[in-house]
Design a protein around this motif. Structure first.
Motif, PDB file in Angstrom:
ATOM      1  N   ASN A  91      51.027  40.707  34.269  1.00 26.53           N
ATOM      2  CA  ASN A  91      50.386  40.846  35.127  1.00 26.53           C
ATOM      3  C   ASN A  91      49.439  42.069  34.657  1.00 26.53           C
ATOM      4  O   ASN A  91      48.122  42.192  34.666  1.00 26.53           O
ATOM      5  CB  ASN A  91      50.810  41.488  36.450  1.00 26.53           C
ATOM      6  N   ILE A  92      49.794  43.112  33.963  1.00 31.65           N
ATOM      7  CA  ILE A  92      49.368  44.337  33.625  1.00 31.65           C
ATOM      8  C   ILE A  92      48.331  44.212  32.480  1.00 31.65           C
ATOM      9  O   ILE A  92      47.243  44.840  32.196  1.00 31.65           O
ATOM     10  CB  ILE A  92      50.333  45.462  33.101  1.00 31.65           C
ATOM     11  N   ASN A  93      48.530  43.137  31.777  1.00 36.27           N
ATOM     12  CA  ASN A  93      47.651  42.713  30.411  1.00 36.27           C
ATOM     13  C   ASN A  93      46.513  41.587  30.894  1.00 36.27           C
ATOM     14  O   ASN A  93      45.798  41.161  30.153  1.00 36.27           O
ATOM     15  CB  ASN A  93      48.235  42.269  29.303  1.00 36.27           C
ATOM     16  N   ASP A  94      46.374  41.182  32.212  1.00 34.42           N
ATOM     17  CA  ASP A  94      45.350  40.397  32.918  1.00 34.42           C
ATOM     18  C   ASP A  94      44.411  41.095  33.633  1.00 34.42           C
ATOM     19  O   ASP A  94      44.917  41.302  34.702  1.00 34.42           O
ATOM     20  CB  ASP A  94      46.285  39.052  33.650  1.00 34.42           C
ATOM     21  N   ASN A  95      43.470  41.281  32.825  1.00 35.54           N
ATOM     22  CA  ASN A  95      42.311  42.181  33.491  1.00 35.54           C
ATOM     23  C   ASN A  95      41.555  41.417  34.677  1.00 35.54           C
ATOM     24  O   ASN A  95      41.416  41.843  35.593  1.00 35.54           O
ATOM     25  CB  ASN A  95      41.247  42.754  32.492  1.00 35.54           C
ATOM     26  N   GLU A  96      41.547  40.040  34.434  1.00 38.16           N
ATOM     27  CA  GLU A  96      40.717  39.533  35.584  1.00 38.16           C
ATOM     28  C   GLU A  96      41.670  39.283  36.773  1.00 38.16           C
ATOM     29  O   GLU A  96      41.144  39.533  37.841  1.00 38.16           O
ATOM     30  CB  GLU A  96      40.563  37.951  34.926  1.00 38.16           C
ATOM     31  N   TYR A  97      43.107  39.327  36.507  1.00 31.48           N
ATOM     32  CA  TYR A  97      43.944  39.055  37.620  1.00 31.48           C
ATOM     33  C   TYR A  97      43.826  40.783  38.491  1.00 31.48           C
ATOM     34  O   TYR A  97      44.057  40.503  39.622  1.00 31.48           O
ATOM     35  CB  TYR A  97      45.424  38.726  36.985  1.00 31.48           C
ATOM     36  N   LEU A  98      43.851  41.439  37.621  1.00 30.98           N
ATOM     37  CA  LEU A  98      43.955  42.967  38.429  1.00 30.98           C
ATOM     38  C   LEU A  98      42.665  43.067  39.118  1.00 30.98           C
ATOM     39  O   LEU A  98      42.635  43.832  40.236  1.00 30.98           O
ATOM     40  CB  LEU A  98      44.123  44.074  37.145  1.00 30.98           C
ATOM     41  N   CYS A  99      41.368  42.708  38.378  1.00 27.92           N
ATOM     42  CA  CYS A  99      40.306  42.761  39.407  1.00 27.92           C
ATOM     43  C   CYS A  99      40.430  41.948  40.514  1.00 27.92           C
ATOM     44  O   CYS A  99      39.822  42.450  41.643  1.00 27.92           O
ATOM     45  CB  CYS A  99      39.185  42.331  38.313  1.00 27.92           C
ATOM     46  N   PHE A 100      41.052  40.874  40.412  1.00 29.89           N
ATOM     47  CA  PHE A 100      41.187  39.954  41.615  1.00 29.89           C
ATOM     48  C   PHE A 100      42.061  40.823  42.657  1.00 29.89           C
ATOM     49  O   PHE A 100      41.781  40.591  43.878  1.00 29.89           O
ATOM     50  CB  PHE A 100      41.651  38.600  41.265  1.00 29.89           C
ATOM     51  N   VAL A 101      43.108  41.272  42.074  1.00 28.12           N
ATOM     52  CA  VAL A 101      44.013  42.198  43.278  1.00 28.12           C
ATOM     53  C   VAL A 101      43.127  43.318  43.892  1.00 28.12           C
ATOM     54  O   VAL A 101      43.271  43.478  45.129  1.00 28.12           O
ATOM     55  CB  VAL A 101      45.086  42.753  42.277  1.00 28.12           C
ATOM     56  N   ARG A 102      42.204  43.873  43.143  1.00 36.54           N
ATOM     57  CA  ARG A 102      41.186  45.030  43.709  1.00 36.54           C
ATOM     58  C   ARG A 102      40.437  44.386  44.807  1.00 36.54           C
ATOM     59  O   ARG A 102      40.040  44.849  45.778  1.00 36.54           O
ATOM     60  CB  ARG A 102      40.372  45.468  42.497  1.00 36.54           C
ATOM     61  N   LEU A 103      40.102  43.175  44.471  1.00 36.03           N
ATOM     62  CA  LEU A 103      39.196  42.535  45.487  1.00 36.03           C
ATOM     63  C   LEU A 103      39.792  42.051  46.625  1.00 36.03           C
ATOM     64  O   LEU A 103      39.314  42.155  47.912  1.00 36.03           O
ATOM     65  CB  LEU A 103      38.524  41.001  44.920  1.00 36.03           C
ATOM     66  N   ILE A 104      41.001  41.545  46.570  1.00 36.73           N
ATOM     67  CA  ILE A 104      42.145  41.251  47.672  1.00 36.73           C
ATOM     68  C   ILE A 104      42.145  42.316  48.501  1.00 36.73           C
ATOM     69  O   ILE A 104      42.156  42.444  49.826  1.00 36.73           O
ATOM     70  CB  ILE A 104      43.482  40.931  47.207  1.00 36.73           C
ATOM     71  N   VAL A 105      42.406  43.302  47.885  1.00 36.44           N
ATOM     72  CA  VAL A 105      42.820  44.935  48.589  1.00 36.44           C
ATOM     73  C   VAL A 105      41.565  45.303  49.292  1.00 36.44           C
ATOM     74  O   VAL A 105      41.540  45.708  50.431  1.00 36.44           O
ATOM     75  CB  VAL A 105      43.148  46.068  47.805  1.00 36.44           C
ATOM     76  N   ALA A 106      40.351  45.116  48.558  1.00 34.39           N
ATOM     77  CA  ALA A 106      39.346  45.552  49.329  1.00 34.39           C
ATOM     78  C   ALA A 106      38.745  44.794  50.377  1.00 34.39           C
ATOM     79  O   ALA A 106      38.028  45.270  51.491  1.00 34.39           O
ATOM     80  CB  ALA A 106      37.866  45.383  48.189  1.00 34.39           C
ATOM     81  N   GLU A 107      39.099  43.473  50.539  1.00 35.33           N
ATOM     82  CA  GLU A 107      38.611  42.602  51.685  1.00 35.33           C
ATOM     83  C   GLU A 107      39.748  42.423  52.675  1.00 35.33           C
ATOM     84  O   GLU A 107      39.652  41.746  53.813  1.00 35.33           O
ATOM     85  CB  GLU A 107      38.578  41.156  51.239  1.00 35.33           C
ATOM     86  N   SER A 108      40.963  43.299  52.466  1.00 36.06           N
ATOM     87  CA  SER A 108      42.073  43.150  53.181  1.00 36.06           C
ATOM     88  C   SER A 108      41.946  43.590  54.673  1.00 36.06           C
ATOM     89  O   SER A 108      42.276  43.091  55.672  1.00 36.06           O
ATOM     90  CB  SER A 108      43.393  43.659  52.884  1.00 36.06           C
ATOM     91  N   GLY A 109      40.977  44.501  54.745  1.00 37.62           N
ATOM     92  CA  GLY A 109      40.748  45.275  56.319  1.00 37.62           C
ATOM     93  C   GLY A 109      40.095  44.095  57.040  1.00 37.62           C
ATOM     94  O   GLY A 109      40.429  44.090  58.209  1.00 37.62           O
ATOM     95  N   LYS A 110      38.911  43.446  56.325  1.00 36.55           N
ATOM     96  CA  LYS A 110      38.261  42.622  57.269  1.00 36.55           C
ATOM     97  C   LYS A 110      38.922  41.201  57.285  1.00 36.55           C
ATOM     98  O   LYS A 110      38.954  40.376  58.288  1.00 36.55           O
ATOM     99  CB  LYS A 110      37.051  42.316  56.452  1.00 36.55           C
ATOM    100  N   ARG A 111      39.696  40.797  55.964  1.00 34.73           N
ATOM    101  CA  ARG A 111      40.487  39.463  56.069  1.00 34.73           C
ATOM    102  C   ARG A 111      42.016  39.668  55.762  1.00 34.73           C
ATOM    103  O   ARG A 111      42.450  39.277  54.719  1.00 34.73           O
ATOM    104  CB  ARG A 111      39.698  38.674  54.982  1.00 34.73           C
ATOM    105  N   PRO A 112      42.599  40.293  56.824  1.00 37.70           N
ATOM    106  CA  PRO A 112      44.014  40.508  56.640  1.00 37.70           C
ATOM    107  C   PRO A 112      44.949  39.048  56.227  1.00 37.70           C
ATOM    108  O   PRO A 112      45.789  38.955  55.624  1.00 37.70           O
ATOM    109  CB  PRO A 112      44.609  41.102  57.963  1.00 37.70           C
ATOM    110  N   ASP A 113      44.211  38.058  56.639  1.00 35.56           N
ATOM    111  CA  ASP A 113      44.668  36.585  56.531  1.00 35.56           C
ATOM    112  C   ASP A 113      45.029  36.339  55.123  1.00 35.56           C
ATOM    113  O   ASP A 113      45.878  35.746  54.575  1.00 35.56           O
ATOM    114  CB  ASP A 113      44.131  35.690  57.272  1.00 35.56           C
ATOM    115  N   LEU A 114      43.838  36.517  54.377  1.00 35.47           N
ATOM    116  CA  LEU A 114      43.841  36.415  52.783  1.00 35.47           C
ATOM    117  C   LEU A 114      44.845  36.981  52.321  1.00 35.47           C
ATOM    118  O   LEU A 114      45.574  36.566  51.139  1.00 35.47           O
ATOM    119  CB  LEU A 114      42.396  36.492  52.289  1.00 35.47           C
ATOM    120  N   ALA A 115      45.101  38.466  52.434  1.00 37.44           N
ATOM    121  CA  ALA A 115      46.003  39.316  51.707  1.00 37.44           C
ATOM    122  C   ALA A 115      47.324  38.702  52.000  1.00 37.44           C
ATOM    123  O   ALA A 115      48.298  38.745  51.565  1.00 37.44           O
ATOM    124  CB  ALA A 115      45.868  40.582  52.299  1.00 37.44           C
TER     125      ALA A 115
END
Length: 200
Positions: A91-115
């Motif tokens: 996980n820690i060496n996969d920059n694309e995955y870490l960026c995707f996690v940031r996106l999930i966190v950013a959207e979690s307020g509006k889309r808790p179902d996706l989180a």
């Protein structure tokens, strides 16, 4: 089962969502990035919500399989150390995955179902597998195997989030091995720690 064309679309959608975020990503941009027609795109995913949901499920499932497809067999200390290193490394060496996690966190307020979908496909089964392994090793004298499994998985996730997603390695750095070794000692020596606490 995801078709080859659907996989092509998901691969094209990933950089668009990461670069533009959910709100600013259009199906037109995804079709262009994926190299498919809009008709082909909509024949596989009826709307942007369905596309993003499929992407969340795919990424979570892939990460789960990478880390947890190996059977947990052997002495607990060795198994836990190998598992921790694999979880962090994948996980820690996969920059694309870490960026995707940031996106999930950013959207979690509006889309808790996706989180929640992300957690359901990745974290929840991980805790279940580790809980079962700990239950199969009574010599560890763990009182609450599920809570201990959550502490193990959660501590490593917290480490990755703080160090990489939140850029904490610049202000509160800690070596990966130091974190992992301390975490394992807490679990392996749980009986001794409880004895010290009860006698204090």
């Amino acid at each position: 089962m995801v078709t080859e064309k659907a996989e092509q679309i998901l691969n094209g959608a990933m950089p668009e969502f990461l670069q533009n975020g959910y709100a600013c990503t259009s199906m037109d941009k995804v079709a262009k990035s994926a190299g498919v027609s809009k008709q082909t795109l909509y024949s596989h995913f009826s709307d942007k919500d369905g596309l993003f949901t499929a992407l969340v499920e795919r990424i979570a499932t892939e990460k789960f399989n990478l880390v947890w497809s190996h059977p947990l067999e052997g002495q607990p200390e060795e198994v836990l150390r190998d598992l921790a290193k694999r979880l962090v490394k994948e996980n820690i060496n996969d920059n694309e995955y870490l960026c995707f996690v940031r996106l999930i966190v950013a959207e979690s307020g509006k889309r808790p179902d996706l989180a929640q979908l992300f957690l359901k496909k990745l974290c929840q089964p991980a805790v279940i597998i580790l809980t079962q392994y700990l239950q199969e090793h009574p010599e560890l004298n763990i009182i609450d195997c599920e809570a201990t499994a959550r502490i193990f998985v959660g501590s490593l996730i917290h480490f990755m989030l703080v160090q990489e997603v939140l850029s904490g390695k610049e202000i509160m750095p800690i070596e990966e091995d130091r974190m992992i070794n301390s975490l394992i000692r807490l679990i392996i020596n749980q009986k001794e720690l409880l004895t010290v606490i009860s006698n204090s």
